[in-house]
Design a protein around this motif. Structure first.
Motif, PDB file in Angstrom:
ATOM      1  N   ARG A  26      11.596  12.380   8.775  1.00 20.79           N
ATOM      2  CA  ARG A  26      12.895  11.716   8.839  1.00 20.79           C
ATOM      3  C   ARG A  26      12.869  10.570   7.848  1.00 20.79           C
ATOM      4  N   ASP A  27      14.050  10.122   7.430  1.00 17.82           N
ATOM      5  CA  ASP A  27      14.119   9.051   6.439  1.00 17.82           C
ATOM      6  C   ASP A  27      13.405   7.786   6.883  1.00 17.82           C
ATOM      7  N   ASP A  28      13.423   7.504   8.181  1.00  9.03           N
ATOM      8  CA  ASP A  28      12.841   6.269   8.690  1.00  9.03           C
ATOM      9  C   ASP A  28      11.431   6.443   9.257  1.00  9.03           C
ATOM     10  N   THR A  29      10.860   7.637   9.124  1.00 10.84           N
ATOM     11  CA  THR A  29       9.579   7.946   9.758  1.00 10.84           C
ATOM     12  C   THR A  29       8.585   8.512   8.754  1.00 10.84           C
ATOM     13  N   ALA A  30       7.388   7.927   8.750  1.00  8.36           N
ATOM     14  CA  ALA A  30       6.295   8.449   7.936  1.00  8.36           C
ATOM     15  C   ALA A  30       5.191   8.934   8.867  1.00  8.36           C
ATOM     16  N   VAL A  31       4.643  10.091   8.540  1.00  5.20           N
ATOM     17  CA  VAL A  31       3.467  10.611   9.227  1.00  5.20           C
ATOM     18  C   VAL A  31       2.326  10.559   8.223  1.00  5.20           C
ATOM     19  N   VAL A  32       1.265   9.842   8.579  1.00  5.22           N
ATOM     20  CA  VAL A  32       0.083   9.757   7.726  1.00  5.22           C
ATOM     21  C   VAL A  32      -1.026  10.519   8.436  1.00  5.22           C
ATOM     22  N   ALA A  33      -1.427  11.633   7.834  1.00  2.35           N
ATOM     23  CA  ALA A  33      -2.509  12.453   8.375  1.00  2.35           C
ATOM     24  C   ALA A  33      -3.822  12.001   7.765  1.00  2.35           C
ATOM     25  N   VAL A  34      -4.818  11.811   8.615  1.00  2.83           N
ATOM     26  CA  VAL A  34      -6.127  11.316   8.202  1.00  2.83           C
ATOM     27  C   VAL A  34      -7.135  12.462   8.291  1.00  2.83           C
ATOM     28  N   PHE A  35      -7.889  12.635   7.222  1.00  4.63           N
ATOM     29  CA  PHE A  35      -8.940  13.651   7.160  1.00  4.63           C
ATOM     30  C   PHE A  35     -10.260  12.951   6.886  1.00  4.63           C
ATOM     31  N   GLY A  36     -11.269  13.222   7.708  1.00  5.49           N
ATOM     32  CA  GLY A  36     -12.590  12.630   7.497  1.00  5.49           C
ATOM     33  C   GLY A  36     -12.803  11.368   8.313  1.00  5.49           C
ATOM     34  N   ASP A  37     -13.770  10.564   7.884  1.00  2.00           N
ATOM     35  CA  ASP A  37     -14.171   9.357   8.601  1.00  2.00           C
ATOM     36  C   ASP A  37     -13.288   8.163   8.247  1.00  2.00           C
ATOM     37  N   VAL A  38     -12.826   7.458   9.268  1.00  2.00           N
ATOM     38  CA  VAL A  38     -12.124   6.190   9.084  1.00  2.00           C
ATOM     39  C   VAL A  38     -13.147   5.116   9.405  1.00  2.00           C
ATOM     40  N   ASP A  39     -13.683   4.497   8.348  1.00  2.00           N
ATOM     41  CA  ASP A  39     -14.765   3.538   8.528  1.00  2.00           C
ATOM     42  C   ASP A  39     -14.640   2.412   7.509  1.00  2.00           C
ATOM     43  N   LEU A  40     -15.677   1.636   7.384  1.00  2.00           N
ATOM     44  CA  LEU A  40     -15.699   0.502   6.466  1.00  2.00           C
ATOM     45  C   LEU A  40     -15.264   0.897   5.055  1.00  2.00           C
ATOM     46  N   HIS A  41     -15.623   2.087   4.629  1.00  2.00           N
ATOM     47  CA  HIS A  41     -15.356   2.522   3.265  1.00  2.00           C
ATOM     48  C   HIS A  41     -13.950   3.068   3.061  1.00  2.00           C
ATOM     49  N   SER A  42     -13.299   3.513   4.121  1.00  2.00           N
ATOM     50  CA  SER A  42     -11.991   4.141   3.974  1.00  2.00           C
ATOM     51  C   SER A  42     -10.853   3.374   4.642  1.00  2.00           C
ATOM     52  N   ALA A  43     -11.169   2.391   5.446  1.00  2.00           N
ATOM     53  CA  ALA A  43     -10.137   1.660   6.193  1.00  2.00           C
ATOM     54  C   ALA A  43      -9.121   1.001   5.260  1.00  2.00           C
ATOM     55  N   GLU A  44      -9.568   0.492   4.135  1.00  2.00           N
ATOM     56  CA  GLU A  44      -8.653  -0.154   3.201  1.00  2.00           C
ATOM     57  C   GLU A  44      -7.635   0.843   2.643  1.00  2.00           C
ATOM     58  N   ALA A  45      -8.069   2.059   2.359  1.00  3.69           N
ATOM     59  CA  ALA A  45      -7.143   3.090   1.859  1.00  3.69           C
ATOM     60  C   ALA A  45      -6.108   3.432   2.930  1.00  3.69           C
ATOM     61  N   LEU A  46      -6.531   3.513   4.185  1.00 10.86           N
ATOM     62  CA  LEU A  46      -5.589   3.766   5.270  1.00 10.86           C
ATOM     63  C   LEU A  46      -4.594   2.620   5.372  1.00 10.86           C
ATOM     64  N   ASP A  47      -5.083   1.393   5.315  1.00  4.74           N
ATOM     65  CA  ASP A  47      -4.212   0.228   5.376  1.00  4.74           C
ATOM     66  C   ASP A  47      -3.184   0.260   4.250  1.00  4.74           C
ATOM     67  N   GLU A  48      -3.635   0.523   3.039  1.00  7.40           N
ATOM     68  CA  GLU A  48      -2.726   0.572   1.883  1.00  7.40           C
ATOM     69  C   GLU A  48      -1.679   1.670   2.044  1.00  7.40           C
ATOM     70  N   SER A  49      -2.074   2.802   2.597  1.00  4.60           N
ATOM     71  CA  SER A  49      -1.138   3.897   2.810  1.00  4.60           C
ATOM     72  C   SER A  49      -0.068   3.523   3.827  1.00  4.60           C
ATOM     73  N   LEU A  50      -0.461   2.856   4.902  1.00  7.92           N
ATOM     74  CA  LEU A  50       0.497   2.449   5.920  1.00  7.92           C
ATOM     75  C   LEU A  50       1.424   1.347   5.406  1.00  7.92           C
ATOM     76  N   VAL A  51       0.893   0.407   4.638  1.00  7.77           N
ATOM     77  CA  VAL A  51       1.721  -0.636   4.017  1.00  7.77           C
ATOM     78  C   VAL A  51       2.747   0.001   3.084  1.00  7.77           C
ATOM     79  N   ALA A  52       2.312   0.958   2.278  1.00  8.55           N
ATOM     80  CA  ALA A  52       3.211   1.631   1.334  1.00  8.55           C
ATOM     81  C   ALA A  52       4.299   2.403   2.065  1.00  8.55           C
ATOM     82  N   ALA A  53       3.956   3.032   3.179  1.00  6.17           N
ATOM     83  CA  ALA A  53       4.957   3.787   3.947  1.00  6.17           C
ATOM     84  C   ALA A  53       6.049   2.859   4.464  1.00  6.17           C
ATOM     85  N   VAL A  54       5.663   1.690   4.972  1.00  3.84           N
ATOM     86  CA  VAL A  54       6.644   0.723   5.469  1.00  3.84           C
ATOM     87  C   VAL A  54       7.454   0.145   4.308  1.00  3.84           C
TER      88      VAL A  54
END
Length: 135
Positions: A26-54
Motif C-alpha cells: 500500500r502507498d503508506d505501508t512498507a514491508v521489509v523482509a530480512v534474510f540472514g542474521d540481524v546482528d552487530l554487522h547488519s543492524a545498521e543496514a536494517l536501520d537505514e532501510s527502515l529510515v528510508a521507508a519512512v
C-alpha cells in the motif's frame, strides 16, 4: 551439519548472507523482509532501510523475519527504536513464524512490546488501512 553457533563439524564458522527486500503493498505501508542474521554487522543496514521507508512516505512498517536466521541485541535495538517512532503515527508489526526467532522475543519479554504475527498477511490485515498501491 552445524551446531547452534553455525559451525560445521570441522569447526569452520559459516556466515549467513544478509540481505533486505522492500515491498510496498500500500502507498503508506512498507514491508521489509530480512534474510540472514540481524546482528552487530547488519543492524545498521536494517536501520537505514527502515529510515528510508519512512522517509519515502511509509507510516506503517512490517518487518518480516520469516527468513531471518538470528537476531541479537543490536537488531532488537533497531526494531525497538522504529516501533517507538511509528506506533503513534500508524503501525509497526513483526512477522515471526519461526519458533527459534520468536523465542528471542519471548525470553526478553519483547513479545509484550512488539505486535508479532505468524504471517505477512496477518500483519498487513492488522495495520490501519490506507490506499492500495497502484504500482
Amino acid at each position: 551439519m552445524r551446531d547452534s553457533a553455525g559451525r560445521d563439524h570441522a569447526g569452520a564458522l559459516h556466515e549467513t548472507e544478509f540481505r533486505l527486500e522492500e515491498d510496498r503493498p500500500r502507498d503508506d505501508t512498507a514491508v521489509v523482509a530480512v534474510f540472514g542474521d540481524v546482528d552487530l554487522h547488519s543492524a545498521e543496514a536494517l536501520d537505514e532501510s527502515l529510515v528510508a521507508a519512512v522517509a519515502g512516505g511509509a507510516t506503517s512498517l512490517v518487518v518480516d523475519l520469516s527468513s531471518a536466521t538470528f537476531v541479537d541485541s543490536q537488531g532488537l535495538g533497531v526494531l525497538l527504536r522504529h516501533r517507538r517512532r511509528l506506533d503513534p503515527r500508524g503501525g509497526f508489526r513483526l512477522v515471526v513464524p519461526r519458533a527459534e526467532i520468536r523465542r528471542v522475543f519471548e525470553v526478553s519479554s519483547l513479545d509484550q512490546i512488539f505486535p508479532i504475527d505468524a504471517s505477512r498477511e496477518d500483519a498487513l490485515a492488522s495495520l490501519p488501512q490506507g490506499p492500495p498501491n497502484d504500482g
